[in-house]
Design an enzyme around this catalytic site. Structure first.
Site, short mmCIF file in Angstrom:
data_model
loop_
_atom_site.label_atom_id
_atom_site.label_comp_id
_atom_site.label_asym_id
_atom_site.label_seq_id
_atom_site.Cartn_x
_atom_site.Cartn_y
_atom_site.Cartn_z
N ALA A 70 0.86 -1.19 0.00
CA ALA A 70 0.00 0.00 0.00
C ALA A 70 0.89 1.24 0.00
CB ALA A 70 -0.88 -0.01 1.25
N GLY A 109 0.46 -5.14 0.93
CA GLY A 109 -0.61 -5.12 -0.08
C GLY A 109 -0.16 -5.69 -1.41
N GLU A 112 -0.70 -9.22 -1.13
CA GLU A 112 -2.15 -9.46 -1.09
C GLU A 112 -2.76 -9.41 -2.49
OE1 GLU A 112 -2.38 -6.47 2.14
OE2 GLU A 112 -3.78 -7.88 3.08
N GLU A 132 3.34 -5.58 7.47
CA GLU A 132 2.49 -4.52 8.03
C GLU A 132 2.70 -4.32 9.51
OE1 GLU A 132 1.48 -6.77 5.82
OE2 GLU A 132 0.15 -5.88 4.34
N1 3HC Z 1 4.63 3.40 0.05
C1 3HC Z 1 5.16 4.60 -0.26
N2 3HC Z 1 6.47 4.82 -0.44
C2 3HC Z 1 7.28 3.75 -0.30
C3 3HC Z 1 6.80 2.47 0.01
C4 3HC Z 1 5.40 2.30 0.19
N3 3HC Z 1 4.87 1.11 0.46
N4 3HC Z 1 7.85 1.63 0.09
C5 3HC Z 1 8.95 2.35 -0.19
N5 3HC Z 1 8.60 3.64 -0.42
C6 3HC Z 1 9.50 4.74 -0.79
C7 3HC Z 1 10.55 5.04 0.25
O1 3HC Z 1 10.05 5.94 1.21
C8 3HC Z 1 11.64 5.63 -0.59
O2 3HC Z 1 11.26 6.95 -0.89
P1 3HC Z 1 12.34 8.09 -1.09
O3 3HC Z 1 13.19 7.65 -2.24
O4 3HC Z 1 11.55 9.31 -1.32
O5 3HC Z 1 13.10 8.11 0.21
C9 3HC Z 1 11.57 4.84 -1.88
O6 3HC Z 1 10.26 4.28 -1.92
C10 3HC Z 1 12.57 3.71 -2.00
O7 3HC Z 1 12.48 2.92 -0.83
P2 3HC Z 1 13.76 2.19 -0.21
O8 3HC Z 1 14.87 3.15 -0.08
O9 3HC Z 1 13.30 1.47 0.99
O10 3HC Z 1 14.10 1.18 -1.42
P3 3HC Z 1 14.72 -0.25 -1.36
O11 3HC Z 1 14.92 -0.64 -2.77
O12 3HC Z 1 15.86 -0.29 -0.41
O13 3HC Z 1 13.59 -1.22 -0.72
C11 3HC Z 1 11.34 -2.05 -0.43
C12 3HC Z 1 12.37 -1.44 -1.40
C13 3HC Z 1 11.82 -3.44 0.01
C14 3HC Z 1 10.04 -2.17 -1.16
C15 3HC Z 1 11.24 -1.16 0.82
O14 3HC Z 1 11.02 0.18 0.39
C16 3HC Z 1 10.15 -1.50 1.77
O15 3HC Z 1 10.33 -2.38 2.60
N6 3HC Z 1 9.01 -0.80 1.70
C17 3HC Z 1 7.93 -0.95 2.60
C18 3HC Z 1 7.17 -2.20 2.31
C19 3HC Z 1 5.95 -2.32 3.21
O16 3HC Z 1 6.05 -2.18 4.41
N7 3HC Z 1 4.80 -2.57 2.61
C20 3HC Z 1 3.60 -2.69 3.36
C21 3HC Z 1 2.89 -1.41 3.35
S1 3HC Z 1 1.44 -1.44 4.37
C22 3HC Z 1 0.31 -2.28 3.46
O17 3HC Z 1 0.61 -2.78 2.41
C23 3HC Z 1 -1.08 -2.31 4.01
C24 3HC Z 1 -1.95 -3.26 3.29
O18 3HC Z 1 -1.99 -4.49 3.97
C25 3HC Z 1 -3.34 -2.73 3.17
#
Ligand code: 3HC
Ligand code: NAI
Length: 706
Positions: A70, A109, A112, A132
């Site tokens: 997400a 997500g 998912e 999450e």
């Molecule tokens: N939403 C918005 N921005 C995100 C994002 C997300 N899910 N994931 C990463 N970003 C952004 C980062 O803030 C960063 O932004 P910036 O360049 O402006 O600083 C950019 O993307 C790159 O991120 P990383 O530096 O972390 O890039 P990496 O290549 O090292 O890692 C990744 C990529 C493994 C995808 C890592 O970014 C990550 O772990 N992201 C979070 C994943 C996550 O937690 N997803 C779950 C979200 S909650 C959800 O999905 C709810 C659902 O169940 C409804």
């Protein structure tokens, strides 16, 4: 077409490959599922259903990842349709087989969405997970209902409660994906699988109809076990137990009712301050890594590292560098010390072998990258040197003189000093532009924080090199300015003093530790002192005795313990007793007697503190000095202070960091507390000018993070 539709069309593109519709999500940097992607996905599936020429659909991500989850930046903003659970349901309802072709990250997500698809193929480089929980949430797009139906409750709970990423092979073993393919082309992998499915007339296979929960007693037992374990481990965390509740719903309720329960629980998590704290920490650590020099300068190349000193820190740093695949050249004073340095490094890997984490061959391969010498000339070709010798200016300057003599031009010369003036070290050699602070934390191979300390004369590309090295070592880097203690130890000195004053004023160290743990710290300050060794702080206090402000209050209780040789765990007693090598201490009546005697000597009439007041004072001291550190530009922004304390000092991540926490309490309240405490001790409790200014303007620390 309105602009949103236009953007949606750009974020999701569909292309026909014969009778297969390939739907590509392209939303850099990580293909987060923002509103444009959600709309685009809905439209693509509608189109696939409506087109009789389409026999199957392949979903994939452009760039390095499938889907990063997400869009975290949308949290806390008004929701925009379609919601992600509806998108997943729509994909699952598609009348034609939908294949998710996963490469790179499929997280939250993102996974998912893949579970909404009917079939999943992963490339070998895929990383899957439901992280999450690390953001204070639960999988809220059907993940809590579909995952257990697909892979069983025990495996699903483990994934959701740990938030860990798993590789493609483990995902295959668990049944989370159907196939793993080599190579790096998700289009080819997805098309091949879709063609296979068309050829065998495969029908859509819906995860919501999965049968992995059929064994009710076993499922209930897994849920009960997870609930008991979570109750014990998830100290103060809100979302883990909600995850368990949601999985109970997957067992007890029809799919759609389970989804509704998941939604309710998800929204409760979304609203919680813990979610806000954890999301703040997520963005803050990424923002902290973007110091201005990382934008303005190209890092120098680092392919080899020299380390001077093989003690506690030198050895830990060596392990961190070796683990990153770089060779290490270690310098020690004499052969005996060098052998100890090598043994300190080997001990870490032997520990990993004993725990079954690595094989002896792996250790051998790693140690082949290690070399040692007692002659500085061995450093003539290394790209970067980290000095980790005794904390003594004369010793460090002598080491830097040698580095100046032997290192090649352009080599980065770093010091791991905790407190010393790096400008002074830099000024003592002919190349101050190459000198920087790399302040690791103990144990350096484990602790995530790296303070990158930037002296006045250092070249921008050296700073950029330090940030690049941090990335290679998988450290969380924070830029700090030169001062006594930089960001972390400087602020620690102040709230440590607050804790000691409370001890002398009437609170026992045991009560203070308990209150601080109650706030969410894994340990209280006196437990930490016992773990680190009281002698370290004692040496610093003795060194500073001559320059101490004679007006400032000085609590002598720690000195009384050190004079008795009670340095903490390593000597069997400190603030606590550690009989027979115990790692958890028990309160010591003799320490309480010493404290009483010190109170009498200092003329203090002991008073009682509530746990709440202890925490209030402890944090007020931390926040006030954090504000000073920002005001004096030692930290670039409040978020840098937050990252420092979350990653280096055990501050509970779910509270975001001390400055974020202060915003949630209200800066006016923090200032009022400080003014109140100042009535007792105006010298110690001086409100930070920045705090005063922010309160006057009705602003908060977050406004300075922009
Ligand atoms: N939403 C918005 N921005 C995100 C994002 C997300 N899910 N994931 C990463 N970003 C952004 C980062 O803030 C960063 O932004 P910036 O360049 O402006 O600083 C950019 O993307 C790159 O991120 P990383 O530096 O972390 O890039 P990496 O290549 O090292 O890692 C990744 C990529 C493994 C995808 C890592 O970014 C990550 O772990 N992201 C979070 C994943 C996550 O937690 N997803 C779950 C979200 S909650 C959800 O999905 C709810 C659902 O169940 C409804
Ligand atoms: P230590 O005493 O464990 O190790 C120091 C090592 O340096 C010893 O092995 C010694 O033989 C070697 N050494 C001394 N002089 C030398 C010289 N001239 N040439 C080569 N080697 C020499 O000390 P520790 O704890 O590793 O600290 C090292 C530095 O790291 C200090 O500056 C300290 O302030 C800093 N530091 C310490 C932390 C900790 O928790 N211990 C945390 C962060 C920084």
């Amino acid at each position: 077409m309105n602009t949103a539709e236009a953007a949606g069309a750009a974020a999701v593109a569909s292309a026909r490959h014969d009778d297969i519709l390939v739907v590509t999500i392209d939303n850099p940097p990580v293909n987060a599922l923002g509103v444009d992607v959600r709309r685009g996905l809905m439209e693509a599936i509608e189109a696939a259903d409506a087109d009789p020429a389409v026999k199957a659909v392949v979903l994939l991500g452009a760039g390095r990842n499938f889907l990063g989850g997400a869009d975290i930046r949308e949290f806390g903003k008004p929701p925009q349709a379609p919601a992600l659970p509806d998108v997943c349901n729509r994909i699952e309802a598609c009348s034609k087989p939908v294949v998710a072709a996963i490469h790179g990250a499929a997280l939250g997500g993102g996974l998912e969405v893949a579970l909404g698809a009917h079939y999943r193929v992963a490339l070998a480089n895929a990383r899957l997970g439901l992280p999450e929980v690390l953001l204070g949430l639960l999988p809220g797009a059907g993940g809590t209902q579909r995952t257990p139906r697909l892979i069983g409750a025990a495996a699903a709970l483990e994934l959701m409660l740990s938030g860990r990423h798993i590789g493609a092979r483990e995902a295959l073993k668990l049944g989370l994906v159907d196939k793993v393919e080599e190579g790096d082309d998700p289009v080819a992998a997805g098309l091949a699988y879709a063609r296979e499915l068309i050829a065998s007339n495969a029908a859509p296979r819906r995860t919501s109809e999965g049968t992995a929960l059929a064994d009710r007693p076993a499922t209930q037992a897994a849920i009960d076990a997870a609930r008991a374990d979570t109750g014990k481990k998830a100290r103060g965390l809100f979302s883990p137990l909600k995850i368990v509740d949601a999985v109970q719903g997957a067992l007890d309720l029809p799919f759609l009712e389970g989804l509704a329960l998941e939604r309710t629980l998800f929204l409760a998590c979304l609203d919680s301050p813990q979610r806000a704290g954890l999301v703040h920490a997520f963005f803050a650590e990424r923002e902290a890594a973007k110091a201005p020099e990382t934008r303005s300068a190209q890092p120098r190349e680092v392919n080899s590292v020299g380390i001077v000193g093989g003690g506690t820190m030198g050895a830990g740093i060596a392990v961190a560098v070796l683990d990153a695949g770089l060779p290490v050249v270690m310098i020690e004073r004499d052969e005996e010390a060098l052998a100890r340095g090598r043994a300190n490094v080997e001990k870490v890997y032997d520990g990993l072998i004993a725990k079954g984490r690595i094989k002896p061959e792996a250790k051998e391969a790693i140690m082949n990258r290690w070399s040692g010498s007692t002659a500085y000339d061995a450093l003539s070709q290394v790209d970067l040197v980290i000095e980790a010798v005794f904390e003594d200016m004369a010793v460090k300057q002598a080491v830097f003189k040698e580095l100046d003599r032997v290192c090649k031009p352009g080599a980065v010369l770093a010091t791991n000093t905790s407190y010393l003036d790096i400008d002074q070290i830099a000024a003592s050699i002919t190349r101050p532009q190459d000198v920087i602070g790399l302040h690791f934390f103990s144990p350096a191979n484990i602790m995530k924080l790296l303070e990158i300390v930037v002296p006045a004369k250092v070249a921008a590309d050296v700073v950029a090199t330090a940030f690049e090295l941090a990335k290679k070592l998988k450290k969380t880097a924070v830029r700090a300015g030169v001062c006594d203690g930089f960001i972390g130890n400087r602020v620690l000195a102040v709230y440590g003093q607050a804790a000691q004053m409370m001890m002398e004023d009437g609170a026992s160290p045991y009560q203070i530790d308990k209150a601080v743990r109650g706030f969410g710290y894994p340990m209280g300050p006196f437990q930490v002192s016992d773990l680190a060794g009281g002698d370290i702080g004692w040496a610093t206090r003795k060194r500073r005795a001559a320059t101490r402000d004679p007006q400032a209050r000085y609590v002598q209780i720690p000195d009384r313990l050190c004079e008795r040789g009670w340095f903490g765990q390593k000597t069997g007693r400190g603030y606590y007793l550690y009989p027979d090598g115990a790692r958890v201490g028990t309160p010591d009546p003799e320490v309480e007697a010493i404290i009483d005697a010190e109170r009498r000597r200092a003329g203090v009439t002991p008073k009682t503190f509530t746990d709440e007041e202890i925490v209030r004072r402890y944090l007020a001291a931390m926040i006030n000095e954090g504000a000073n550190v920002v005001d004096q530009k030692i930290a670039l922004r409040p978020l840098d202070v937050d990252v420092t304390f979350v990653h280096g000092y055990g501050f509970p991540r779910y509270r975001g960091g001390p400055m974020h926490y202060a915003d949630t309490v209200g800066l006016d309240k923090i200032l009022a507390d400080i003014q109140e405490f100042a009535k007792e001790d105006p010298l110690f409790w001086k409100p930070s000018p920045l705090l005063v200014d922010l309160v006057a303007r009705g602003a908060n620390f977050a406004s300075l993070n922009k």
